[in-house]
Design an enzyme around this catalytic site. Sequence first.
Site, short mmCIF file in Angstrom:
data_model
loop_
_atom_site.label_atom_id
_atom_site.label_comp_id
_atom_site.label_asym_id
_atom_site.label_seq_id
_atom_site.Cartn_x
_atom_site.Cartn_y
_atom_site.Cartn_z
N ASP A 261 0.64 -1.26 -0.02
CA ASP A 261 -0.07 0.00 -0.08
C ASP A 261 0.82 1.21 -0.05
OD1 ASP A 261 -2.30 -1.72 0.44
OD2 ASP A 261 -2.03 -1.79 2.52
N SER B 187 2.84 -3.92 -4.88
CA SER B 187 1.72 -4.52 -5.62
C SER B 187 1.26 -3.52 -6.65
CB SER B 187 0.46 -4.58 -4.73
OG SER B 187 -0.74 -4.75 -5.39
N HIS C 245 -3.50 0.99 -6.48
CA HIS C 245 -2.46 1.27 -5.66
C HIS C 245 -1.68 2.55 -6.32
CE1 HIS C 245 -2.47 -2.84 -3.55
NE2 HIS C 245 -2.83 -1.88 -2.94
N ASN D 238 5.95 -20.15 -11.75
CA ASN D 238 5.55 -19.12 -13.02
C ASN D 238 5.01 -17.99 -12.89
OD1 ASN D 238 5.54 -18.12 -15.72
ND2 ASN D 238 3.97 -19.64 -16.33
#
Length: 319
Positions: free
Chosen positions: A85, A100, A105, A166
């Site tokens: 965040d 993220s 965000h 992956n």
Amino acid sequence: SANLLAVSAYSELNKYPVFWTTPALSFPTTINPLIQKNKNIILIDVETDTLLANHIWGQPETFPFYGAMTLGNYYDSYTIEDSCDAMFPGKYNGLMQTFSFFPAHHMTTGEGGMVTTDDPDLYRTLKSLRDWGRDCWCLPGHDDTCGKRFSGGYDHKYTYSRIGYNLKATEIQAAIGIEQLKKLPGFTKIRIRNFNYLYKKLKKFEQYFILPKSVLPDTPWFGFPLTLKDGVDFTRKDIMMFLHNKGVGSRMIFAGNITKQPAYKDVKFIIDEPLTNCDKVHNDSFWVGSWHGLRLDQLDYTVSMIQEFLDRVDLVRYL
């Protein structure tokens, strides 16, 4: 995915620590990698104004600390800094930092995230785990960078030395991210402006709410948290429903006290202290937006609706 890679890489290079400490005020993407990697998890309490861990438990070599920068407030963690965040370029001190790029965000690639580190061993391990666990470090489209592709018993490009994943980003995500990076300074500036604007306007309601406390000046918060003070004549649900009906979005502090979530009822957390403040946040905290897409007139509307709600509460008390 970023947190899973960080926990996995640290676990591979540091075999002995099996106890990890992290705040109980959490989100699944922070806590799940520790559960998935079979770690013993020590949960600690937080402060109600910063929403961050109120102390460090144990020693780094024995108890890695996994700190989340809840709602964008800065926390200096010596192992993994979950900056989901938050966005503090140049201010991270832990071994690894995770980010993220979810649409809401500070910047986005549509989805996905990132791990950063300045440790070369962790860097190589992270890339290997990200790319199926392969041993080769050739970039896509390149062969035999090391000049030893066929010197072993098996083609080095198809040799796997780890049980990996992956988790590569796509080309389109990278293209979006490159453009978003150009805009990030502007986004950050607006988030700081919006948070400070709300703080100045909402400070007059301190008799009702615990206001947020920034660790660093000019923090680009993800949102503006409010915690109901003990003894107020309304509940969190009351004010959130009122704001919702008036067109003002609000949210809980993510999962709150993670131990109270259904998925974790059978997880054997180590809790050696009361999680008093985590419970307080779980029951009485919420947040309103300070997103960089919000205009000042929209923030004024948020403040005016909180004012209208509190005026109604006071009127009912008076009658």
